[in-house]
Design an enzyme around this catalytic site. Structure first.
Site, PDB file in Angstrom:
ATOM      1  CE  LYS A 115      -4.155  59.152  70.182  1.00 15.55           C
ATOM      2  NZ  LYS A 115      -4.940  60.279  69.904  1.00 15.55           N
TER       3      LYS A 115
ATOM      4  CE  LYS B  82     -13.685  53.121  75.746  1.00 17.54           C
ATOM      5  NZ  LYS B  82     -14.265  53.485  77.026  1.00 17.54           N
TER       6      LYS B  82
ATOM      7  CG  ASP C 287     -18.110  51.880  82.120  1.00 15.81           C
ATOM      8  OD1 ASP C 287     -16.977  51.644  81.680  1.00 15.81           O
ATOM      9  OD2 ASP C 287     -18.546  51.342  83.154  1.00 15.81           O
ATOM     10  CB  SER C 288     -18.612  49.463  76.688  1.00 18.32           C
ATOM     11  OG  SER C 288     -18.710  50.688  76.040  1.00 18.32           O
TER      12      SER C 288
ATOM     13  CE1 TYR D  60     -13.990  39.311  77.869  1.00 11.16           C
ATOM     14  CE2 TYR D  60     -14.237  41.692  77.797  1.00 11.16           C
ATOM     15  CZ  TYR D  60     -13.998  40.536  78.509  1.00 11.16           C
ATOM     16  OH  TYR D  60     -13.749  40.601  79.860  1.00 11.16           O
TER      17      TYR D  60
HETATM   18  P1  IMP Z   1     -14.958  50.382  78.102  1.00 12.39           P
HETATM   19  O1  IMP Z   1     -15.797  50.880  79.207  1.00 12.39           O
HETATM   20  O2  IMP Z   1     -15.468  50.837  76.781  1.00 12.39           O
HETATM   21  O3  IMP Z   1     -13.496  50.657  78.301  1.00 12.39           O
HETATM   22  O4  IMP Z   1     -15.126  48.815  78.033  1.00 12.39           O
HETATM   23  C1  IMP Z   1     -14.743  47.965  79.084  1.00 12.39           C
HETATM   24  C2  IMP Z   1     -14.242  46.673  78.499  1.00 12.39           C
HETATM   25  O5  IMP Z   1     -15.288  46.042  77.766  1.00 12.39           O
HETATM   26  C3  IMP Z   1     -13.079  46.830  77.522  1.00 12.39           C
HETATM   27  O6  IMP Z   1     -11.839  46.813  78.180  1.00 12.39           O
HETATM   28  C4  IMP Z   1     -13.253  45.619  76.640  1.00 12.39           C
HETATM   29  O7  IMP Z   1     -12.663  44.507  77.251  1.00 12.39           O
HETATM   30  C5  IMP Z   1     -14.764  45.423  76.614  1.00 12.39           C
HETATM   31  N1  IMP Z   1     -15.322  46.080  75.413  1.00 12.39           N
HETATM   32  C6  IMP Z   1     -16.006  47.250  75.331  1.00 12.39           C
HETATM   33  N2  IMP Z   1     -16.346  47.523  74.058  1.00 12.39           N
HETATM   34  C7  IMP Z   1     -15.853  46.504  73.321  1.00 12.39           C
HETATM   35  C8  IMP Z   1     -15.858  46.240  71.920  1.00 12.39           C
HETATM   36  O8  IMP Z   1     -16.366  46.987  71.075  1.00 12.39           O
HETATM   37  N3  IMP Z   1     -15.267  45.094  71.550  1.00 12.39           N
HETATM   38  C9  IMP Z   1     -14.669  44.237  72.426  1.00 12.39           C
HETATM   39  N4  IMP Z   1     -14.611  44.454  73.718  1.00 12.39           N
HETATM   40  C10 IMP Z   1     -15.203  45.597  74.183  1.00 12.39           C
END
Ligand code: IMP
Length: 197
Positions: free
Chosen positions: A12, A14, A71-72, A156
């Site tokens: 939600k 994102k 993906d982050s 984080y």
């Molecule tokens: P995702 O692929 O965007 O779901 O990111 C994977 C993981 O990276 C997340 O579960 C967070 O732990 C971390 N992450 C990604 N973007 C952020 C952010 O903007 N702030 C803090 N942690 C992040």
């Protein structure tokens, strides 16, 4: 121009961030969670790129629609880029944000402030059902703080300190974070691509 695009995310947080960043485009942005069924892609790639592409391609086929997937990850220089693609599950399969923060602070316990450099990186894939694919990336540099600070506790955020603002991500209001974040930067390029489709 494409009239509708589906976000391949179940988050939600994102969904809101991405929708707000794309709101000035004349495109209907829908989250895949608004459908009864959606693909549950296994994120087993070795890189953020692998996972974003896999999610976008699977969802584009499933919905027969243009899709955006991202993906982050957090890449810490002292840890040779870890946790990176494993950021969500750094402390284990069912771990909380707090567990991940604890593990990271422990891994850096003897590392001085100036050596705790890191970056958040996002890769966004835009895919069509016929196999067209565009990639966009965004980064933001920071330092892993010695302690957690701030009230906006996503991932984080409490330990990601940004020198230009003298604040952690969790101390910045969503309005500000959404203009400087790794995702915001990647989405700026996404906008350029979407306008050309
Ligand atoms: P995702 O692929 O965007 O779901 O990111 C994977 C993981 O990276 C997340 O579960 C967070 O732990 C971390 N992450 C990604 N973007 C952020 C952010 O903007 N702030 C803090 N942690 C992040």
């Amino acid at each position: 121009m494409v009239k509708k695009i589906i976000l391949a995310t179940t988050s939600k947080y994102k969904e809101e961030e991405i929708k707000s960043l794309l709101k000035d485009l004349d495109i209907e942005v829908m989250s895949m969670t608004s459908f009864d069924k959606y693909p549950k892609t296994i994120e087993d790639g070795k890189t953020l790129e692998d996972n974003a592409i896999k999610k976008a391609k699977e969802a584009a086929k499933f919905f027969n629609s243009w899709v955006i997937a991202d993906d982050s990850g957090l890449e810490v220089d002292y840890l040779n880029g870890e946790p990176g693609v494993f950021s969500a599950r750094y402390a284990g399969k069912e771990c909380s944000f707090q567990d991940n923060i604890k593990k990271l602070l422990y891994a850096l316990k003897d590392v001085p402030f100036e050596k705790r450099t890191a970056r958040f990186r996002t890769v966004i894939a835009i895919a069509s059902p016929s196999g067209q694919l565009y990639l966009s990336t965004g980064e933001i540099y920071g330092i892993i703080n010695l302690i957690g600070k701030g009230q906006y506790n996503f991932g984080y955020d409490p330990i990601f300190y940004i020198p230009e603002y003298n604040k952690t991500f969790a101390e910045l209001t969503p309005d500000i974070k959404n203009t400087i974040s790794h995702r915001a930067k990647a989405l700026q390029q996404v906008k350029v691509v979407l306008k050309q489709l």
